[in-house]
Design a protein around this motif. Structure first.
Motif, PDB file in Angstrom:
ATOM      1  N   MET A 132       0.827  -1.209   0.000  1.00 44.38           N
ATOM      2  CA  MET A 132       0.000   0.000   0.000  1.00 44.38           C
ATOM      3  C   MET A 132       0.857   1.254   0.000  1.00 44.38           C
ATOM      4  O   MET A 132       1.846   1.348   0.719  1.00 44.38           O
ATOM      5  N   THR A 133       0.446   2.205  -0.821  1.00 46.28           N
ATOM      6  CA  THR A 133       1.060   3.522  -0.827  1.00 46.28           C
ATOM      7  C   THR A 133      -0.051   4.524  -1.075  1.00 46.28           C
ATOM      8  O   THR A 133      -1.027   4.211  -1.760  1.00 46.28           O
ATOM      9  N   SER A 134       0.037   5.705  -0.498  1.00 43.57           N
ATOM     10  CA  SER A 134      -1.053   6.668  -0.631  1.00 43.57           C
ATOM     11  C   SER A 134      -0.782   7.653  -1.757  1.00 43.57           C
ATOM     12  O   SER A 134       0.363   7.972  -2.070  1.00 43.57           O
ATOM     13  N   ALA A 135      -1.860   8.124  -2.349  1.00 44.21           N
ATOM     14  CA  ALA A 135      -1.746   9.022  -3.501  1.00 44.21           C
ATOM     15  C   ALA A 135      -1.417  10.445  -3.096  1.00 44.21           C
ATOM     16  O   ALA A 135      -1.025  11.251  -3.941  1.00 44.21           O
ATOM     17  N   ASN A 136      -1.532  10.779  -1.812  1.00 50.88           N
ATOM     18  CA  ASN A 136      -1.380  12.173  -1.385  1.00 50.88           C
ATOM     19  C   ASN A 136       0.017  12.482  -0.859  1.00 50.88           C
ATOM     20  O   ASN A 136       0.187  13.121   0.165  1.00 50.88           O
ATOM     21  N   GLY A 137       1.039  12.005  -1.545  1.00 54.89           N
ATOM     22  CA  GLY A 137       2.398  12.415  -1.210  1.00 54.89           C
ATOM     23  C   GLY A 137       3.295  11.327  -0.666  1.00 54.89           C
ATOM     24  O   GLY A 137       4.488  11.525  -0.521  1.00 54.89           O
ATOM     25  N   ASP A 138       2.749  10.143  -0.376  1.00 54.15           N
ATOM     26  CA  ASP A 138       3.569   9.082   0.198  1.00 54.15           C
ATOM     27  C   ASP A 138       4.388   8.343  -0.847  1.00 54.15           C
ATOM     28  O   ASP A 138       5.367   7.701  -0.522  1.00 54.15           O
ATOM     29  N   LEU A 139       4.021   8.438  -2.123  1.00 53.16           N
ATOM     30  CA  LEU A 139       4.622   7.606  -3.161  1.00 53.16           C
ATOM     31  C   LEU A 139       6.136   7.770  -3.225  1.00 53.16           C
ATOM     32  O   LEU A 139       6.663   8.871  -3.314  1.00 53.16           O
ATOM     33  N   SER A 140       6.836   6.629  -3.152  1.00 57.36           N
ATOM     34  CA  SER A 140       8.284   6.602  -3.278  1.00 57.36           C
ATOM     35  C   SER A 140       8.653   5.369  -4.090  1.00 57.36           C
ATOM     36  O   SER A 140       8.475   4.243  -3.628  1.00 57.36           O
ATOM     37  N   SER A 163      -3.824   4.029  -2.215  1.00 53.07           N
ATOM     38  CA  SER A 163      -4.922   4.466  -1.351  1.00 53.07           C
ATOM     39  C   SER A 163      -5.084   5.983  -1.376  1.00 53.07           C
ATOM     40  O   SER A 163      -4.243   6.707  -1.915  1.00 53.07           O
ATOM     41  N   LYS A 164      -6.192   6.434  -0.801  1.00 57.48           N
ATOM     42  CA  LYS A 164      -6.481   7.864  -0.613  1.00 57.48           C
ATOM     43  C   LYS A 164      -6.549   8.631  -1.929  1.00 57.48           C
ATOM     44  O   LYS A 164      -6.132   9.795  -2.013  1.00 57.48           O
ATOM     45  N   ILE A 165      -7.098   7.990  -2.969  1.00 57.42           N
ATOM     46  CA  ILE A 165      -7.187   8.683  -4.259  1.00 57.42           C
ATOM     47  C   ILE A 165      -8.191   9.827  -4.206  1.00 57.42           C
ATOM     48  O   ILE A 165      -8.197  10.688  -5.089  1.00 57.42           O
ATOM     49  N   ASP A 166      -9.032   9.844  -3.171  1.00 53.46           N
ATOM     50  CA  ASP A 166      -9.977  10.959  -3.017  1.00 53.46           C
ATOM     51  C   ASP A 166      -9.275  12.247  -2.599  1.00 53.46           C
ATOM     52  O   ASP A 166      -9.884  13.326  -2.648  1.00 53.46           O
ATOM     53  N   LEU A 167      -8.009  12.148  -2.206  1.00 53.87           N
ATOM     54  CA  LEU A 167      -7.273  13.337  -1.750  1.00 53.87           C
ATOM     55  C   LEU A 167      -6.446  13.995  -2.854  1.00 53.87           C
ATOM     56  O   LEU A 167      -5.721  14.944  -2.593  1.00 53.87           O
ATOM     57  N   VAL A 168      -6.528  13.466  -4.079  1.00 53.34           N
ATOM     58  CA  VAL A 168      -5.800  14.079  -5.201  1.00 53.34           C
ATOM     59  C   VAL A 168      -6.797  14.371  -6.327  1.00 53.34           C
ATOM     60  O   VAL A 168      -7.793  13.664  -6.482  1.00 53.34           O
ATOM     61  N   PRO A 169      -6.541  15.407  -7.110  1.00 58.97           N
ATOM     62  CA  PRO A 169      -7.472  15.761  -8.195  1.00 58.97           C
ATOM     63  C   PRO A 169      -7.614  14.651  -9.232  1.00 58.97           C
ATOM     64  O   PRO A 169      -8.704  14.383  -9.725  1.00 58.97           O
ATOM     65  N   ASP A 170      -6.490  14.002  -9.557  1.00 55.78           N
ATOM     66  CA  ASP A 170      -6.510  12.972 -10.591  1.00 55.78           C
ATOM     67  C   ASP A 170      -5.452  11.924 -10.265  1.00 55.78           C
ATOM     68  O   ASP A 170      -4.247  12.223 -10.296  1.00 55.78           O
ATOM     69  N   THR A 235      -7.336   3.473  14.523  1.00 53.34           N
ATOM     70  CA  THR A 235      -6.830   4.325  13.446  1.00 53.34           C
ATOM     71  C   THR A 235      -6.633   5.729  14.003  1.00 53.34           C
ATOM     72  O   THR A 235      -7.177   6.085  15.035  1.00 53.34           O
ATOM     73  N   ARG A 236      -5.863   6.529  13.288  1.00 50.59           N
ATOM     74  CA  ARG A 236      -5.638   7.910  13.727  1.00 50.59           C
ATOM     75  C   ARG A 236      -5.807   8.837  12.540  1.00 50.59           C
ATOM     76  O   ARG A 236      -5.612   8.454  11.387  1.00 50.59           O
ATOM     77  N   GLU A 237      -6.184  10.058  12.826  1.00 50.51           N
ATOM     78  CA  GLU A 237      -6.447  11.023  11.765  1.00 50.51           C
ATOM     79  C   GLU A 237      -5.165  11.398  11.033  1.00 50.51           C
ATOM     80  O   GLU A 237      -4.060  11.293  11.567  1.00 50.51           O
ATOM     81  N   ILE A 238      -5.336  11.863   9.789  1.00 51.78           N
ATOM     82  CA  ILE A 238      -4.202  12.365   9.017  1.00 51.78           C
ATOM     83  C   ILE A 238      -3.661  13.623   9.673  1.00 51.78           C
ATOM     84  O   ILE A 238      -4.410  14.461  10.166  1.00 51.78           O
ATOM     85  N   ARG A 239      -2.333  13.762   9.687  1.00 48.02           N
ATOM     86  CA  ARG A 239      -1.703  14.921  10.301  1.00 48.02           C
ATOM     87  C   ARG A 239      -1.909  16.156   9.425  1.00 48.02           C
ATOM     88  O   ARG A 239      -2.339  16.084   8.280  1.00 48.02           O
ATOM     89  N   ASP A 240      -1.556  17.313   9.976  1.00 44.93           N
ATOM     90  CA  ASP A 240      -1.706  18.563   9.240  1.00 44.93           C
ATOM     91  C   ASP A 240      -0.849  18.591   7.977  1.00 44.93           C
ATOM     92  O   ASP A 240      -1.166  19.300   7.023  1.00 44.93           O
ATOM     93  N   ASP A 241       0.254  17.831   7.971  1.00 43.36           N
ATOM     94  CA  ASP A 241       1.122  17.827   6.791  1.00 43.36           C
ATOM     95  C   ASP A 241       0.687  16.784   5.775  1.00 43.36           C
ATOM     96  O   ASP A 241       1.420  16.445   4.856  1.00 43.36           O
ATOM     97  N   ASP A 242      -0.555  16.248   5.927  1.00 41.61           N
ATOM     98  CA  ASP A 242      -1.160  15.320   4.966  1.00 41.61           C
ATOM     99  C   ASP A 242      -0.606  13.921   5.049  1.00 41.61           C
ATOM    100  O   ASP A 242      -0.858  13.089   4.185  1.00 41.61           O
ATOM    101  N   LYS A 243       0.178  13.599   6.081  1.00 38.60           N
ATOM    102  CA  LYS A 243       0.704  12.265   6.240  1.00 38.60           C
ATOM    103  C   LYS A 243      -0.090  11.516   7.302  1.00 38.60           C
ATOM    104  O   LYS A 243      -0.606  12.105   8.247  1.00 38.60           O
TER     105      LYS A 243
END
Length: 366
Positions: A132-140, A163-170, A235-243
């Protein structure tokens, strides 16, 4: 003990089949003192196992710990084991005892954090690995390479879950990037908000099949399990820095309502590949696209650095080639460290054996 074949119905939901039954029968020869169970969680030196009639605590013997070369010789999540004192453990009278680990079909293992020559088993007897990798900045891409290499080493089919494709425009450009860096590996994009992609994910893991969830802390592994299992993992909420934030603290096996089996794992800050004892040092085995292009190199031992006639440089992207070189160098170093550690351990073992077996003198204490 009842015939292992008669346990197909009761242990089947945990992945038990006729092959496991035959393996168990071969090892206990019809003993009435052992019970087959699957390790579902590890807690330092004790384990939780589920058998035909429920779950209980168990532990390896002191002799097993003493004789173990490393942790691969001890139980891990996903193992099938033969246990003694099962009824007593179920009744609250101490732990059951692991008499034997049934031969594994595969073992996912990494290099222990901070250790050059210590393997750390992650899970056993897996049918699929989901990275799993998230679409909102985690990709490496290099991190994906590491996870996919671990699965490849263990012979476990892999799928990347974005995951989290709802957090990116496309999400399309992110999917394309993953597909370019992991040729031949399927990518499934999901959103836990809209439930997008969950049906495709469920279809990958059939009833009685076991999948392991891998990925950095906060990519949504526990949240995904909540959706798949219908339970509430912490589970825990996403941090302010989107991680995301780290929630899972140990490896554990769960059974979903549709009968599929899922192993959750903690996020890992260090992800070192363990060099197999039978490894021939061919890093290209984990990079199919590079291996295919390398067939056209002028020199068979081309490293794709500055050699003339290289068919890889200029075709493979610089980031992917850099990941190839980095992992190849790490692998070579790890393999050398492991060989050195094995030689030292073998020498110490031989010295200890000579000391124990040498003739004693009068008055020697044994």
């Amino acid at each position: 003990m009842p015939s292992k074949i008669s346990l197909l119905d009761t242990l089947g939901p945990l992945g038990w089949d006729a092959a496991w039954a035959a393996s168990a029968h071969e090892r206990d020869a019809g003993s009435t003192e052992t019970v087959a169970a699957r390790i579902i969680a590890e807690h330092r030196i004790s384990y939780q196992a589920t058998g035909a009639d429920g779950t209980a605590w168990c532990e390896a013997t002191g002799r097993a710990f003493h004789q173990a070369t490393d942790k691969r010789d001890l139980p891990t999540v996903g193992d099938w084991v033969l246990l003694e004192r099962w009824a007593e453990s179920r009744g609250g009278a101490g732990n059951a005892v692991v008499r034997e680990i049934l031969p594994r079909r595969n073992l996912l293992v990494r290099r222990a954090a901070g250790e050059a020559s210590v393997p750390q088993p992650m899970a056993a007897n897996l049918d699929l690995g989901l990275v799993m990798t998230s679409a909102n900045g985690d990709l490496s891409a290099p991190r994906l390479d590491r996870y996919l290499n671990l699965l490849r080493d263990a012979g476990i089919p892999a799928v990347v879950v974005l995951s989290k494709i709802d957090l990116v425009p496309d999400p399309a450009p992110v999917i394309a990037e993953i597909e370019a860096n992991a040729p031949g590996v399927r990518v499934i994009a999901i959103s836990l908000v809209s439930a997008t992609g969950l049906d495709a994910l469920r279809a990958l893991v059939q009833p009685r099949a076991t999948a392991v969830l891998l990925g950095s802390s906060g990519v949504g592994k526990s949240s995904l399990l909540n959706m798949l299992l219908g339970t509430q993992q912490a589970t825990r909420e996403i941090r302010d820095d989107d991680k995301g934030r780290h929630t899972t603290t140990r490896r554990e096996l769960f059974v979903a309502g549709d009968g599929s089996l899922w192993i959750d794992t903690p996020g890992m800050r260090e992800l070192g590949r363990w060099a197999r004892d039978d490894d021939d040092d061919e890093e290209e085995d984990a990079f199919d696209d590079i291996a295919e292009l390398a067939e056209g190199c002028k020199f068979r031992d081309c490293r794709h650095e500055a050699e003339p006639g290289c068919a890889v440089r200029g075709v493979v992207g610089p980031d992917r080639l850099a990941s190839f070189h980095k992992l190849a160098d790490e692998h070579t170093t790890a393999a050398a460290d492991q060989k050195t550690a094995r030689r030292i351990a073998e020498t110490q073992h031989a010295k200890a054996k000579r000391y124990v077996t040498r003739p004693g003198k009068p008055g020697d204490e044994r």
